[in-house]
Write a protein that holds these residues in place. Structure first.
Motif, mmCIF file in Angstrom:
data_model
loop_
_atom_site.group_PDB
_atom_site.id
_atom_site.type_symbol
_atom_site.label_atom_id
_atom_site.label_comp_id
_atom_site.label_asym_id
_atom_site.label_seq_id
_atom_site.Cartn_x
_atom_site.Cartn_y
_atom_site.Cartn_z
ATOM 1 N N VAL A 216 0.806 2.639 -12.310
ATOM 2 C CA VAL A 216 0.886 1.621 -11.591
ATOM 3 C C VAL A 216 -0.061 0.279 -12.266
ATOM 4 O O VAL A 216 0.474 -1.018 -12.138
ATOM 5 N N VAL B 167 -2.357 -4.905 -4.520
ATOM 6 C CA VAL B 167 -1.466 -3.865 -4.336
ATOM 7 C C VAL B 167 -2.512 -2.667 -3.871
ATOM 8 O O VAL B 167 -3.846 -2.561 -4.657
ATOM 9 N N ASP C 238 0.815 -1.239 0.055
ATOM 10 C CA ASP C 238 -0.022 0.079 -0.122
ATOM 11 C C ASP C 238 0.957 1.392 0.067
ATOM 12 O O ASP C 238 1.718 1.471 0.862
ATOM 13 N N SER C 239 1.027 2.209 -1.078
ATOM 14 C CA SER C 239 1.458 3.464 -1.114
ATOM 15 C C SER C 239 0.597 4.044 -2.045
ATOM 16 O O SER C 239 -0.089 3.917 -3.003
ATOM 17 N N LEU D 277 5.520 0.976 -4.754
ATOM 18 C CA LEU D 277 4.562 -0.223 -5.188
ATOM 19 C C LEU D 277 5.436 -1.293 -5.417
ATOM 20 O O LEU D 277 6.055 -2.714 -5.728
#
Lengths: 285, 285
Positions: A128, A115, A95-96, A102
């Motif tokens: 992402v 994720v 988690d970011s 990540l």
């Protein structure tokens, strides 16, 4: 649809025909001074304690967020993953807000991770989703985009749809998508509960994917927040919530989710409920 | 579909687009020694106190059951209706296992009452439905028949269907039918919660009628019964429960049902919830 994530020695399957999967939210320094301080000093003992407590309380997956301003979040993420792995073989949710964190987290994770998160913002999608595809991970997708968090249901559905389309183009299978339709405060907007519940229901019925939600937002500004969160969670489970990101060390929350399983015939002989209750409130000799 | 019942000065409308209607269950001497004793002596003061407390706690309808062996239940029902009417103008639910008592109750009720109950037993259908038709009342219909209480959903649906057909033949409109699909103990049968929830959902989707349920049965044999009942109620509301027969003087039950309204956008500015909470837990000066 079933989402599978795993560590080298443990697999967790999320799906509407199965018991609710609790993703433990407590490894996150936001608003938690002691945890933040220990992480700043590179001390992983409190983080490990949080991992232990949450697994003990029934978390099958642990969310790991080490976002702290002024620290090397990438290095911390690597340390955190290693430290948690000393405690438990539960699969992790990396988690970011920072895609580079990540990436480092995924590179240092053995197994198939979750994720947290992508959303409909163009930059997020571009940064992402390729990571998720590359590492063959699963991903939490928030139904917000460059215009913010939509209040209405059709816009949330449209954003979910857009993220799914982008993901599928990159070869991410539909079962690795977990939507979070974003519950907002009912104290601020008395339509917010219904919007979140309707979004859950429509996403389940139309897209068929697993869903998470941060239930605690709904009660912001109200009295008796834990109980409010419990009632919302029970209602949300009826609309397709399968893997809430929440705090199972709060007994009411844990009890609610176990009772949802019991009421949906996913707790044979009521054993999970009765044993959890007796662990919480031991009988005196 | 909307079910309307009334006293000469108050109408209550039950429907899935509206807030949950609480039918107060406490005026019933079964298992309640003091209330039973006072009724045996023809003393209506405790019964009036129960009426007052339940209305104060948010009951819009009061169930009246005065079934006591060895007493003249018909005479008691007449007295009870009169006594409750001195306290409140809430519409009443005339409750007896004896159709003659229902007849006397209806004859002595001013307005449109709810009748509790008929079921699929041939004798009940023949004795109760004509009374409901004659007095143009509404009626609670339990999904059980001469073979007992079915565990499965299709049989419950078939019984609901049969009662509705008989009722409609007698000119009772569909909107005056309230189905109770009967929740049983999950401790005795771990499929019981799901069966009740699925029965609620299918009856709502296929028949469209209002539904009640006695939620407290589900928790029989389990620890922490009030909380178990709350979680079940929240889940049941999501499947079409519109008018539970329950005890609103239990704060958790009342809070749950108010929160269901709030989460379904039926509580503008959260005012009902916040004012009920503040009444229960006053702020200190």
């Amino acid at each position: 649809m079933e989402t599978k994530i795993w560590s080298p020695t443990r697999e967790v399957i999320i799906g509407c025909g199965r018991p609710v999967v609790i993703i433990g939210e407590r490894i996150n320094p936001t608003g938690r001074k002691k945890l933040a301080q220990s992480l700043e000093q590179g001390d992983m003992s409190l983080l490990q304690e949080e991992a232990r407590r949450q697994v003990e309380a029934g978390s099958q997956v642990l969310d790991i967020n080490v976002g702290l301003s002024g620290t090397d979040e990438k290095a911390l993420m690597v340390l955190a993953i290693k430290a948690v792995r000393e405690i438990t073989d539960a699969p992790l949710c990396i988690d970011s807000a920072n895609p580079e964190v990540l990436a480092v987290g995924l590179a240092n994770y053995e197994g198939k991770a979750l994720v947290n998160s992508v959303n409909g913002e163009e930059a997020k999608l571009k940064e992402v989703l390729p990571l998720v595809a590359h590492y063959k991970a699963a991903v939490v997708c928030l139904t917000m985009d460059d215009k913010g968090i939509p209040k209405d249901v059709p816009t949330r559905l449209a954003i979910a749809d857009k993220i799914i389309n982008e993901a599928v183009k990159l070869g991410i299978p539909l079962e690795d998508i977990i939507i979070d339709p974003l519950a907002m405060s009912v104290a601020a907007d008395d339509q917010a509960g219904l919007s979140a519940l309707d979004a859950l229901g429509q996403i389940r019925d139309k897209l068929g994917v697993n869903q998470t939600i941060g239930a605690s937002n709904v009660s912001f500004g109200l009295p008796d927040r834990p109980f409010v969160n419990c009632i919302f969670l029970a209602m949300a489970v009826m609309r397709g919530l399968t893997c809430p990101i929440t705090d199972p060390t709060n007994w009411l929350i844990k009890e609610t989710l176990i009772l949802c399983d019991l009421m949906l015939a996913k707790d044979e002989f009521s054993m999970n409920f009765i044993s959890a209750y007796r662990k919480q409130f031991p009988l005196e000799d």
